[in-house]
Design a protein around this motif. Sequence first.
Motif, PDB file in Angstrom:
ATOM      1  N   UNK A   1     -29.117 -29.812   1.853  1.00  0.00           N
ATOM      2  CA  UNK A   1     -29.966 -30.884   2.369  1.00  0.00           C
ATOM      3  C   UNK A   1     -29.501 -32.266   1.935  1.00  0.00           C
ATOM      4  N   UNK A   2     -28.831 -32.359   0.782  1.00  0.00           N
ATOM      5  CA  UNK A   2     -28.370 -33.658   0.299  1.00  0.00           C
ATOM      6  C   UNK A   2     -26.931 -33.946   0.628  1.00  0.00           C
TER       7      UNK A   2
ATOM      8  N   UNK B   1     -30.540 -29.260  -3.807  1.00  0.00           N
ATOM      9  CA  UNK B   1     -31.394 -30.134  -4.589  1.00  0.00           C
ATOM     10  C   UNK B   1     -30.476 -31.091  -5.342  1.00  0.00           C
ATOM     11  N   UNK B   2     -30.998 -32.194  -5.856  1.00  0.00           N
ATOM     12  CA  UNK B   2     -30.119 -33.101  -6.592  1.00  0.00           C
ATOM     13  C   UNK B   2     -29.415 -32.384  -7.740  1.00  0.00           C
ATOM     14  N   UNK B   3     -28.194 -32.795  -8.017  1.00  0.00           N
ATOM     15  CA  UNK B   3     -27.390 -32.163  -9.059  1.00  0.00           C
ATOM     16  C   UNK B   3     -27.771 -32.753 -10.407  1.00  0.00           C
ATOM     17  N   UNK B   4     -28.167 -31.894 -11.337  1.00  0.00           N
ATOM     18  CA  UNK B   4     -28.651 -32.384 -12.616  1.00  0.00           C
ATOM     19  C   UNK B   4     -30.066 -32.913 -12.464  1.00  0.00           C
ATOM     20  N   UNK B   5     -30.449 -33.823 -13.361  1.00  0.00           N
ATOM     21  CA  UNK B   5     -31.823 -34.346 -13.338  1.00  0.00           C
ATOM     22  C   UNK B   5     -31.907 -35.839 -13.059  1.00  0.00           C
ATOM     23  N   UNK B   6     -30.784 -36.541 -13.141  1.00  0.00           N
ATOM     24  CA  UNK B   6     -30.818 -37.992 -12.980  1.00  0.00           C
ATOM     25  C   UNK B   6     -30.258 -38.426 -11.627  1.00  0.00           C
ATOM     26  N   UNK B   7     -30.974 -39.352 -10.973  1.00  0.00           N
ATOM     27  CA  UNK B   7     -30.500 -39.995  -9.750  1.00  0.00           C
ATOM     28  C   UNK B   7     -30.570 -41.495 -10.017  1.00  0.00           C
ATOM     29  N   UNK B   8     -29.437 -42.146 -10.041  1.00  0.00           N
ATOM     30  CA  UNK B   8     -29.414 -43.563 -10.391  1.00  0.00           C
ATOM     31  C   UNK B   8     -28.277 -43.835 -11.353  1.00  0.00           C
ATOM     32  N   UNK B   9     -27.770 -45.023 -11.357  1.00  0.00           N
ATOM     33  CA  UNK B   9     -26.480 -45.323 -11.973  1.00  0.00           C
ATOM     34  C   UNK B   9     -26.436 -45.152 -13.484  1.00  0.00           C
ATOM     35  N   UNK B  10     -27.218 -45.925 -14.231  1.00  0.00           N
ATOM     36  CA  UNK B  10     -27.198 -45.800 -15.687  1.00  0.00           C
ATOM     37  C   UNK B  10     -27.706 -44.426 -16.125  1.00  0.00           C
TER      38      UNK B  10
ATOM     39  N   UNK C   1     -40.158 -24.551  -4.635  1.00  0.00           N
ATOM     40  CA  UNK C   1     -39.216 -23.779  -3.816  1.00  0.00           C
ATOM     41  C   UNK C   1     -38.213 -24.652  -3.075  1.00  0.00           C
ATOM     42  N   UNK C   2     -38.462 -25.970  -3.019  1.00  0.00           N
ATOM     43  CA  UNK C   2     -37.545 -26.841  -2.284  1.00  0.00           C
ATOM     44  C   UNK C   2     -37.654 -28.278  -2.794  1.00  0.00           C
ATOM     45  N   UNK C   3     -36.500 -28.929  -2.932  1.00  0.00           N
ATOM     46  CA  UNK C   3     -36.460 -30.374  -3.170  1.00  0.00           C
ATOM     47  C   UNK C   3     -35.480 -30.940  -2.148  1.00  0.00           C
ATOM     48  N   UNK C   4     -35.973 -31.746  -1.236  1.00  0.00           N
ATOM     49  CA  UNK C   4     -35.105 -32.337  -0.219  1.00  0.00           C
ATOM     50  C   UNK C   4     -34.232 -33.398  -0.890  1.00  0.00           C
TER      51      UNK C   4
ATOM     52  N   UNK D   1     -37.367 -28.556 -11.319  1.00  0.00           N
ATOM     53  CA  UNK D   1     -36.339 -28.202 -10.342  1.00  0.00           C
ATOM     54  C   UNK D   1     -36.724 -26.881  -9.673  1.00  0.00           C
ATOM     55  N   UNK D   2     -35.976 -26.519  -8.656  1.00  0.00           N
ATOM     56  CA  UNK D   2     -36.307 -25.312  -7.885  1.00  0.00           C
ATOM     57  C   UNK D   2     -36.381 -24.105  -8.818  1.00  0.00           C
ATOM     58  N   UNK D   3     -37.466 -23.340  -8.674  1.00  0.00           N
ATOM     59  CA  UNK D   3     -37.684 -22.164  -9.520  1.00  0.00           C
ATOM     60  C   UNK D   3     -38.687 -22.406 -10.631  1.00  0.00           C
ATOM     61  N   UNK D   4     -38.921 -23.685 -10.985  1.00  0.00           N
ATOM     62  CA  UNK D   4     -39.905 -24.019 -12.020  1.00  0.00           C
ATOM     63  C   UNK D   4     -41.325 -23.902 -11.456  1.00  0.00           C
ATOM     64  N   UNK D   5     -42.285 -23.692 -12.354  1.00  0.00           N
ATOM     65  CA  UNK D   5     -43.688 -23.711 -11.946  1.00  0.00           C
ATOM     66  C   UNK D   5     -44.254 -25.116 -12.146  1.00  0.00           C
ATOM     67  N   UNK D   6     -45.228 -25.447 -11.321  1.00  0.00           N
ATOM     68  CA  UNK D   6     -45.881 -26.745 -11.426  1.00  0.00           C
ATOM     69  C   UNK D   6     -47.394 -26.548 -11.385  1.00  0.00           C
ATOM     70  N   UNK D   7     -48.107 -27.219 -12.281  1.00  0.00           N
ATOM     71  CA  UNK D   7     -49.567 -27.213 -12.273  1.00  0.00           C
ATOM     72  C   UNK D   7     -50.057 -28.524 -11.671  1.00  0.00           C
TER      73      UNK D   7
END
Length: 433
Positions: A204-205, A241-250, A347-350, A383-389
Amino acid sequence: MRMVDLIQKKKSGSSLNKEEIEFIVNGYTAGDIPDYQMSAFLMAIHWKGMTDEETSYLTLSMAHSGDVIDLSAIEGIKVDKHSTGGVGDKISLIVAPIAAYFGVPIAKMSGRGLGHTGGTIDKLESIPGFRVELSKEEFISAVNLHKIAIVGQSGNLAPADKKMYALRDVTATVDSIPLIASSIMSKKIASGADAIVLDVKIGSGAFMKSQEDARALAATMVNIGKNVQLNTIALITGMEQPLGREIGNAGEIRESIDVLRGQGDADLTEVAISVAAYMVMLGGKFTHIEEARAAVEKVVRSGDAIETFKSFIASQGGDPMVVDHPELLPSAAFHIDVVSQVEGYLTEIDAEQMGIAAMLLGAGRARKEDPIDYGVGITLNKKIGDTAAIGESLCTLHANREDVQSVIELVLQAFRITDHKPEAVRLIYEVII
């Protein structure tokens, strides 16, 4: 030779020879062939395709339409790496110092980001003092001394590609595999590398949405490499899904430092290790990929390549203290959590939508002249596979303005939460050799 006859030839599905393709590329670069004829030719390629031989002729003609960098003064097998682009894709920042640690010379020319994909040069410029413009002498000296230098692309590197891409963008001919492949490979050939590892993103990305299209593009580029005696390997890797956890330069610089210290997220670390292993193998340091991978894994676990990263930063005028003190990197004034409205499994992160959200915060460009805010971006907390409350943070927006409601709404649309645990995200689809 007349352009109209060559358009007709390609429109009928016939193959063009080397002289005919050189005539077209040289004529268009010089301004002798008008946009309207080149547009017709590009559309004929889009519909009729090109043979491997034609694509190689086109690539070489584009590569030689401007400067071709002579890197013969650099000792060793020079290995380059190219990604087709994605969200949170900071792989170059990780694999370049790893390869350099093994003594593989990395003389890399990279681009800036446009749209939802970030550029390596923008990320490096978030390091205080870092210079992305070096003279040829400085560039070669840096690689010989430190085995690594990354600079912005030369203004006259493959000018035919620059003109043709601008035309493709407004004539709906961007999504042609021969044209994509020749565009990428022409710049890499002109950059003077001896070998290249291609990271072709799928999902998707990414630009390529299907495995079939990604495989076709990867195979086309590998064939071009073979035809022009450029040792080329392509990995098809996931961008669902985005690679890793950070989106943004620094933020992506900080995360790259974590991976080099052996403390990075599993998905980002896995892709980086896979790409770096092929780079050091192509660089002649190992004969078998299994041996190369084991060595790279050891270096990542130990954090040994971090000193190479520091010397690389310092050699280009940057402050190497950011490696030990990431708080010296630019940061945002506001940190806003985006919380889950439901509970269940993610289940999904666009990825594309997340990239657009980061761009709207100022981390990317809608137009090439737009300024970049190095401190803003997004941190994924799930991230995909994690649970969220309900009420739990899915991600954190880093912004330099308080009014980000429209970005929050966009981000919430990018997350899909259901009752069913998804399958593990696929990272490495296949390797094309």
